[in-house]
Design an enzyme around this catalytic site. Sequence first.
Site, PDB file in Angstrom:
ATOM      1  CG  HIS A   1      81.391 136.135  44.357  1.00  0.00           C
ATOM      2  ND1 HIS A   1      80.301 136.972  44.405  1.00  0.00           N
ATOM      3  CD2 HIS A   1      82.447 136.874  44.823  1.00  0.00           C
ATOM      4  CE1 HIS A   1      80.668 138.151  44.879  1.00  0.00           C
ATOM      5  NE2 HIS A   1      81.959 138.116  45.130  1.00  0.00           N
TER       6      HIS A   1
ATOM      7  CD  GLU B   1      77.301 132.261  43.959  1.00  0.00           C
ATOM      8  OE1 GLU B   1      76.368 132.875  44.473  1.00  0.00           O
ATOM      9  OE2 GLU B   1      78.508 132.501  44.202  1.00  0.00           O
TER      10      GLU B   1
ATOM     11  CB  CYS C   1      76.237 138.921  44.572  1.00  0.00           C
ATOM     12  SG  CYS C   1      77.412 138.550  43.253  1.00  0.00           S
TER      13      CYS C   1
ATOM     14  CB  CYS D   1      76.880 135.151  41.160  1.00  0.00           C
ATOM     15  SG  CYS D   1      78.499 135.260  41.959  1.00  0.00           S
TER      16      CYS D   1
ATOM     17  CD1 TRP E   1      91.290 177.442  45.190  1.00  0.00           C
ATOM     18  CD2 TRP E   1      90.080 175.660  45.811  1.00  0.00           C
ATOM     19  NE1 TRP E   1      91.719 176.374  44.449  1.00  0.00           N
ATOM     20  CE2 TRP E   1      90.981 175.262  44.814  1.00  0.00           C
ATOM     21  CE3 TRP E   1      89.216 174.726  46.363  1.00  0.00           C
ATOM     22  CZ2 TRP E   1      91.041 173.955  44.364  1.00  0.00           C
ATOM     23  CZ3 TRP E   1      89.271 173.432  45.914  1.00  0.00           C
ATOM     24  CH2 TRP E   1      90.170 173.060  44.924  1.00  0.00           C
TER      25      TRP E   1
ATOM     26  CB  THR F   1      80.583 167.056  43.745  1.00  0.00           C
ATOM     27  OG1 THR F   1      79.765 167.584  44.777  1.00  0.00           O
ATOM     28  CG2 THR F   1      82.048 167.299  44.084  1.00  0.00           C
TER      29      THR F   1
ATOM     30  CD  GLU G   1      85.963 165.675  50.729  1.00  0.00           C
ATOM     31  OE1 GLU G   1      86.226 166.815  50.283  1.00  0.00           O
ATOM     32  OE2 GLU G   1      86.801 164.760  50.805  1.00  0.00           O
TER      33      GLU G   1
END
Length: 376
Positions: free
Chosen positions: A57, A59, A88, A98, A181, A207, A300
């Site tokens: 960035h 900076e 940021c 940064c 499944w 998950t 998902e």
Amino acid sequence: MYKNYAVKDWSMDRFMKLAFRLAKKTDPFPNPRVGAVLVKDGQIIGTGYHRKAGMPHAEIEAIKDAKKKSRRQNAAKGAALYVTLEPCSHTMKRTPPCTKEIVANGIRRVVYAMKDPNPLVSGASELRDAGIVVIGATDEKEARKINRRYLANISKKPFVVIKMAMSADGKTATRTGDSKWISGKEARGYVHRMRASFDAVMVGANTVVKDDPELTSHNKKSCDPYRIIVDGRLRLPLNARILRNQDGKTIIVTSGKAPEDKIKKVKRKADVFVSEGDGVDLSKLITALGAMGMKRILIEGGSELNARALEAGIVDKICIFMAPKIIGGRDAKPVIGGLGIARMKDALALYDTKTKKLGRDILLEFSVRRRQPQCF
């Protein structure tokens, strides 16, 4: 214009104008155009701008420039930084925050022209907490002018789809948690093709812990989507398969509840966003992912992430793969978790129903009209 000053500081005006000229040198879309100038004792000691998405960035470039010119590692110590956008504060593997570099290099004052509309950015408050004098926003009109594309992009919410697999009685796993499944081979192949058409796939911590998925498209002709893991307490195992893929497309989103030592370990393997507070705000997360250029996101997750996404009002479409099976059991996992509604009149209405046969399974597609967050 400079509401933080009793008397207008003309030197600040000169340095910020230079920062704007630097910002205009390139357009790293979907990232914003940003220029930065480092000043010490009234003299410019370093300059920089954000050249391309994935590169340092502005900076960081200015700090590097100051060190290179002076041949001193502490060149920026005591300096003032003028930058066209709030620094940021979120962590990414390719582009570290940064704010941490600004603090580590001993910069004593930061002046920024515009607050970053990305909800993951809280750089100004983080710098103030570190004892740095922060002034801004000083010239939002000019900053918005040079970042019209970025601002237009961040204002557009990504299209969000929930994908669910369930039995004919609405269960997504047995009472023991077994879910492999539910869907047949044809439906699973269809899901892999679906993933290839999305910019990102999002799952929850449960998950990852239970199923240890890779979340790839299994299609060699297409690029894999980004993998977004919502894990507020950072429970995922460090040996999870999702962390082994080093293509730079794994993003872990956690919160202030996550252990600092584990955050450091996970950052060696993936990009990490640390959300403010005790949990992950899905609405802010979706906006931030949109700012990164992700326009189609597939969720998902399990029943709890599905419920949270619907509560947050971020879902546009639901795809349910229904298998001709009965699981039964009061302790079996439902396809949607959460508290649930109290009255039928509060049920979420679905629209534009479509069906498709996939082997022995049926795909049900519904549109969702986004509305104010509520409880499901």
